[in-house]
Design a protein around this motif. Structure first.
Motif, PDB file in Angstrom:
ATOM      1  N   ILE A   4       0.839  -1.202   0.000  1.00  0.00           N
ATOM      2  CA  ILE A   4       0.000   0.000   0.000  1.00  0.00           C
ATOM      3  C   ILE A   4       0.876   1.255   0.000  1.00  0.00           C
ATOM      4  CG2 ILE A   4      -1.622   1.351   1.383  1.00  0.00           C
ATOM      5  CD1 ILE A   4      -2.842  -1.309   2.313  1.00  0.00           C
ATOM      6  N   ILE A   5       1.937   1.253   0.814  1.00  0.00           N
ATOM      7  CA  ILE A   5       2.805   2.424   0.902  1.00  0.00           C
ATOM      8  C   ILE A   5       3.550   2.638  -0.412  1.00  0.00           C
ATOM      9  CG2 ILE A   5       4.915   3.319   1.980  1.00  0.00           C
ATOM     10  CD1 ILE A   5       3.899   2.287   4.633  1.00  0.00           C
ATOM     11  N   ALA A   6       4.024   1.553  -1.031  1.00  0.00           N
ATOM     12  CA  ALA A   6       4.728   1.692  -2.316  1.00  0.00           C
ATOM     13  C   ALA A   6       3.786   2.224  -3.386  1.00  0.00           C
ATOM     14  CB  ALA A   6       5.310   0.342  -2.737  1.00  0.00           C
ATOM     15  N   ASN A   7       2.565   1.726  -3.416  1.00  0.00           N
ATOM     16  CA  ASN A   7       1.585   2.224  -4.389  1.00  0.00           C
ATOM     17  C   ASN A   7       1.294   3.700  -4.154  1.00  0.00           C
ATOM     18  OD1 ASN A   7       1.136  -0.060  -5.981  1.00  0.00           O
ATOM     19  ND2 ASN A   7      -0.323  -0.910  -4.524  1.00  0.00           N
ATOM     20  N   MET A   8       1.159   4.075  -2.879  1.00  0.00           N
ATOM     21  CA  MET A   8       0.933   5.482  -2.545  1.00  0.00           C
ATOM     22  C   MET A   8       2.083   6.342  -3.042  1.00  0.00           C
ATOM     23  SD  MET A   8       2.000   8.081  -0.326  1.00  0.00           S
ATOM     24  CE  MET A   8       2.818   7.211   1.001  1.00  0.00           C
ATOM     25  N   MET A   9       3.312   5.872  -2.818  1.00  0.00           N
ATOM     26  CA  MET A   9       4.487   6.640  -3.233  1.00  0.00           C
ATOM     27  C   MET A   9       4.489   6.882  -4.736  1.00  0.00           C
ATOM     28  SD  MET A   9       8.527   5.601  -2.961  1.00  0.00           S
ATOM     29  CE  MET A   9       8.414   4.468  -4.366  1.00  0.00           C
ATOM     30  N   PHE A  10       4.254   5.844  -5.518  1.00  0.00           N
ATOM     31  CA  PHE A  10       4.272   6.005  -6.977  1.00  0.00           C
ATOM     32  C   PHE A  10       3.089   6.846  -7.456  1.00  0.00           C
ATOM     33  CE2 PHE A  10       7.218   2.391  -6.772  1.00  0.00           C
ATOM     34  CZ  PHE A  10       8.211   2.850  -7.630  1.00  0.00           C
ATOM     35  N   ASP A  11       1.960   6.751  -6.772  1.00  0.00           N
ATOM     36  CA  ASP A  11       0.814   7.601  -7.129  1.00  0.00           C
ATOM     37  C   ASP A  11       1.140   9.075  -6.889  1.00  0.00           C
ATOM     38  OD1 ASP A  11      -0.704   5.437  -7.876  1.00  0.00           O
ATOM     39  OD2 ASP A  11      -1.851   5.336  -6.009  1.00  0.00           O
ATOM     40  N   VAL A  12       1.772   9.377  -5.756  1.00  0.00           N
ATOM     41  CA  VAL A  12       2.139  10.758  -5.447  1.00  0.00           C
ATOM     42  C   VAL A  12       3.152  11.271  -6.460  1.00  0.00           C
ATOM     43  CG1 VAL A  12       3.283  12.273  -3.780  1.00  0.00           C
ATOM     44  CG2 VAL A  12       1.633  10.572  -2.981  1.00  0.00           C
ATOM     45  N   ILE A  13       4.147  10.464  -6.763  1.00  0.00           N
ATOM     46  CA  ILE A  13       5.156  10.864  -7.748  1.00  0.00           C
ATOM     47  C   ILE A  13       4.503  11.137  -9.098  1.00  0.00           C
ATOM     48  CG2 ILE A  13       7.078   9.957  -9.136  1.00  0.00           C
ATOM     49  CD1 ILE A  13       8.156   8.716  -6.535  1.00  0.00           C
ATOM     50  N   ASP A  14       3.556  10.300  -9.484  1.00  0.00           N
ATOM     51  CA  ASP A  14       2.857  10.498 -10.757  1.00  0.00           C
ATOM     52  C   ASP A  14       2.080  11.811 -10.752  1.00  0.00           C
ATOM     53  OD1 ASP A  14       1.980   9.472 -13.395  1.00  0.00           O
ATOM     54  OD2 ASP A  14       0.011   9.401 -12.437  1.00  0.00           O
ATOM     55  N   ARG A  15       1.418  12.126  -9.634  1.00  0.00           N
ATOM     56  CA  ARG A  15       0.657  13.375  -9.555  1.00  0.00           C
ATOM     57  C   ARG A  15       1.592  14.582  -9.537  1.00  0.00           C
ATOM     58  NH1 ARG A  15      -2.416  10.361  -5.787  1.00  0.00           N
ATOM     59  NH2 ARG A  15      -1.530  11.526  -4.020  1.00  0.00           N
ATOM     60  N   LEU A  16       2.707  14.473  -8.807  1.00  0.00           N
ATOM     61  CA  LEU A  16       3.673  15.573  -8.785  1.00  0.00           C
ATOM     62  C   LEU A  16       4.218  15.847 -10.179  1.00  0.00           C
ATOM     63  CD1 LEU A  16       5.707  14.776  -5.535  1.00  0.00           C
ATOM     64  CD2 LEU A  16       4.331  16.823  -5.936  1.00  0.00           C
ATOM     65  N   ASP A  17       4.391  14.798 -10.943  1.00  0.00           N
ATOM     66  CA  ASP A  17       4.924  14.966 -12.291  1.00  0.00           C
ATOM     67  C   ASP A  17       3.982  15.764 -13.181  1.00  0.00           C
ATOM     68  OD1 ASP A  17       7.137  14.346 -13.998  1.00  0.00           O
ATOM     69  OD2 ASP A  17       5.838  13.004 -15.113  1.00  0.00           O
ATOM     70  N   LYS A  18       2.683  15.726 -12.859  1.00  0.00           N
ATOM     71  CA  LYS A  18       1.683  16.352 -13.722  1.00  0.00           C
ATOM     72  C   LYS A  18       1.261  17.742 -13.255  1.00  0.00           C
ATOM     73  CE  LYS A  18      -0.407  12.073 -15.413  1.00  0.00           C
ATOM     74  NZ  LYS A  18      -0.254  10.874 -14.631  1.00  0.00           N
ATOM     75  N   ILE A  19       1.648  18.144 -12.057  1.00  0.00           N
ATOM     76  CA  ILE A  19       1.165  19.424 -11.546  1.00  0.00           C
ATOM     77  C   ILE A  19       1.806  20.590 -12.287  1.00  0.00           C
ATOM     78  CG2 ILE A  19       0.688  18.471  -9.266  1.00  0.00           C
ATOM     79  CD1 ILE A  19       3.196  19.861  -8.270  1.00  0.00           C
ATOM     80  N   SER A  20       1.130  21.732 -12.237  1.00  0.00           N
ATOM     81  CA  SER A  20       1.607  22.902 -12.983  1.00  0.00           C
ATOM     82  C   SER A  20       1.710  24.155 -12.110  1.00  0.00           C
ATOM     83  CB  SER A  20       0.672  23.184 -14.160  1.00  0.00           C
ATOM     84  OG  SER A  20      -0.666  23.385 -13.697  1.00  0.00           O
ATOM     85  N   SER A  21       1.532  24.024 -10.801  1.00  0.00           N
ATOM     86  CA  SER A  21       1.618  25.201  -9.940  1.00  0.00           C
ATOM     87  C   SER A  21       2.174  24.829  -8.573  1.00  0.00           C
ATOM     88  CB  SER A  21       0.234  25.837  -9.757  1.00  0.00           C
ATOM     89  OG  SER A  21      -0.577  25.033  -8.926  1.00  0.00           O
ATOM     90  N   GLU A  22       2.743  25.822  -7.906  1.00  0.00           N
ATOM     91  CA  GLU A  22       3.261  25.612  -6.560  1.00  0.00           C
ATOM     92  C   GLU A  22       2.134  25.288  -5.580  1.00  0.00           C
ATOM     93  OE1 GLU A  22       5.981  28.768  -5.369  1.00  0.00           O
ATOM     94  OE2 GLU A  22       6.412  29.111  -7.486  1.00  0.00           O
ATOM     95  N   GLU A  23       0.949  25.845  -5.834  1.00  0.00           N
ATOM     96  CA  GLU A  23      -0.201  25.565  -4.970  1.00  0.00           C
ATOM     97  C   GLU A  23      -0.565  24.087  -5.011  1.00  0.00           C
ATOM     98  OE1 GLU A  23       0.133  29.723  -5.767  1.00  0.00           O
ATOM     99  OE2 GLU A  23      -0.044  28.039  -7.182  1.00  0.00           O
ATOM    100  N   GLN A  24      -0.490  23.503  -6.197  1.00  0.00           N
ATOM    101  CA  GLN A  24      -0.782  22.079  -6.334  1.00  0.00           C
ATOM    102  C   GLN A  24       0.280  21.241  -5.623  1.00  0.00           C
ATOM    103  OE1 GLN A  24      -0.966  22.176 -10.671  1.00  0.00           O
ATOM    104  NE2 GLN A  24      -3.109  21.520 -10.593  1.00  0.00           N
ATOM    105  N   ALA A  25       1.531  21.664  -5.738  1.00  0.00           N
ATOM    106  CA  ALA A  25       2.611  20.952  -5.048  1.00  0.00           C
ATOM    107  C   ALA A  25       2.405  21.017  -3.532  1.00  0.00           C
ATOM    108  CB  ALA A  25       3.960  21.558  -5.431  1.00  0.00           C
ATOM    109  N   PHE A  26       2.022  22.201  -3.051  1.00  0.00           N
ATOM    110  CA  PHE A  26       1.753  22.373  -1.625  1.00  0.00           C
ATOM    111  C   PHE A  26       0.648  21.426  -1.173  1.00  0.00           C
ATOM    112  CE2 PHE A  26      -0.113  24.192   2.131  1.00  0.00           C
ATOM    113  CZ  PHE A  26       0.949  24.781   2.818  1.00  0.00           C
ATOM    114  N   ALA A  27      -0.420  21.340  -1.958  1.00  0.00           N
ATOM    115  CA  ALA A  27      -1.557  20.475  -1.608  1.00  0.00           C
ATOM    116  C   ALA A  27      -1.132  19.011  -1.568  1.00  0.00           C
ATOM    117  CB  ALA A  27      -2.694  20.672  -2.610  1.00  0.00           C
TER     118      ALA A  27
END
Length: 244
Positions: A4-27
């Motif tokens: 579960i933790i490994a899946n969470m980590m890769f999901d977060v990395i995938d979302r971080l890769d797609k963000i376009s603003s500092e606000e999204q990174a903060f969230a």
């Protein structure tokens, strides 16, 4: 099968890769902090002692009063977490790595002030480069209760988040020339197994080569990617699209 933790980590990395603003990174980092039971976070470069920290702060998730006090008084010069970060590139839990008996009175007073904000423990990720760049991704809490797998996952997420924030602050210009780095197929293979949490010995058994050869392959890849440890190597390779 990933945990579960490994899946969470890769999901977060995938979302971080797609963000376009500092606000999204903060969230995203707020969600990660909540997941691990951490109260606050910050990402910053580490200045030289004669410099001010203000220009180095990349993302500030501290309580407003504490952040203002920390910067006004330039507490990074006495903060034992910062001092520990300068000595090693290994992520650490404060209560494991810091001995109050070994710090001076100013640092003890600082730690007492931090306790007023319920910053009693924390988790910090040093980020060093071969070229001498130094930064920290740090989290605070009343208590840190993370299994080793959680610490490893947060270590990876933190490095990835740091590099994403730097990219966003440079108007989405990739910070890493590593996108043009040429890794050999064997280097990619070893890094990919590292991303699954495998040790050099385990990778050697999987690939049918010696543990010494695996270590040599990974050290070569680290030099190419300007990284100082394997966690940072995996994070950079993921960021550059060199592994998936």
């Amino acid at each position: 099968m990933r945990s579960i933790i490994a899946n969470m980590m890769f999901d977060v990395i995938d979302r971080l890769d797609k963000i376009s603003s500092e606000e999204q990174a903060f969230a995203e980092l707020r969600k990660v902090s909540d997941f691990f039971g951490l109260n606050a976070f910050a990402i910053s470069g580490i200045p030289e002692p004669h410099e001010k920290m203000d220009p180095y702060v990349l993302l500030n998730g501290w309580p407003e009063e504490w952040a203002a006090r920390y910067l006004e008084r330039q507490y990074f010069r006495i903060d034992p977490v910062i001092q520990r970060t300068l000595l090693s590139d290994n992520a650490f839990v404060w209560s494991d790595a810091l001995d109050p008996a070994s710090v001076d009175k100013r640092a003890l007073d600082f730690m007492g002030e931090a306790r007023d904000f319920k910053f009693i423990d924390g988790f910090s990720v040093p980020i060093h480069s071969i070229m001498g760049f130094r930064a920290i991704v740090t989290y605070a809490a009343e208590e840190v209760d993370m299994p080793q797998e959680g610490r490893s996952a947060l270590h990876m997420i933190s490095i990835y988040a740091h590099n994403k924030i730097k990219e966003l602050k440079s108007d989405n210009k990739p910070q890493l020339v590593k996108r043009s780095v040429q890794l050999t197929p064997r280097e990619r293979e070893c890094i990919s197994w590292c991303s699954e949490g495998k040790t050099a010995w385990e990778i050697s058994a999987i690939l049918g080569i010696s543990e010494r050869t695996v270590s040599h392959i990974l050290e070569n890849a680290q030099r190419k990617m300007n990284t100082t440890n394997r966690v940072q190597l995996v994070a950079e390779a993921l960021r550059a699209g060199l592994i998936r």
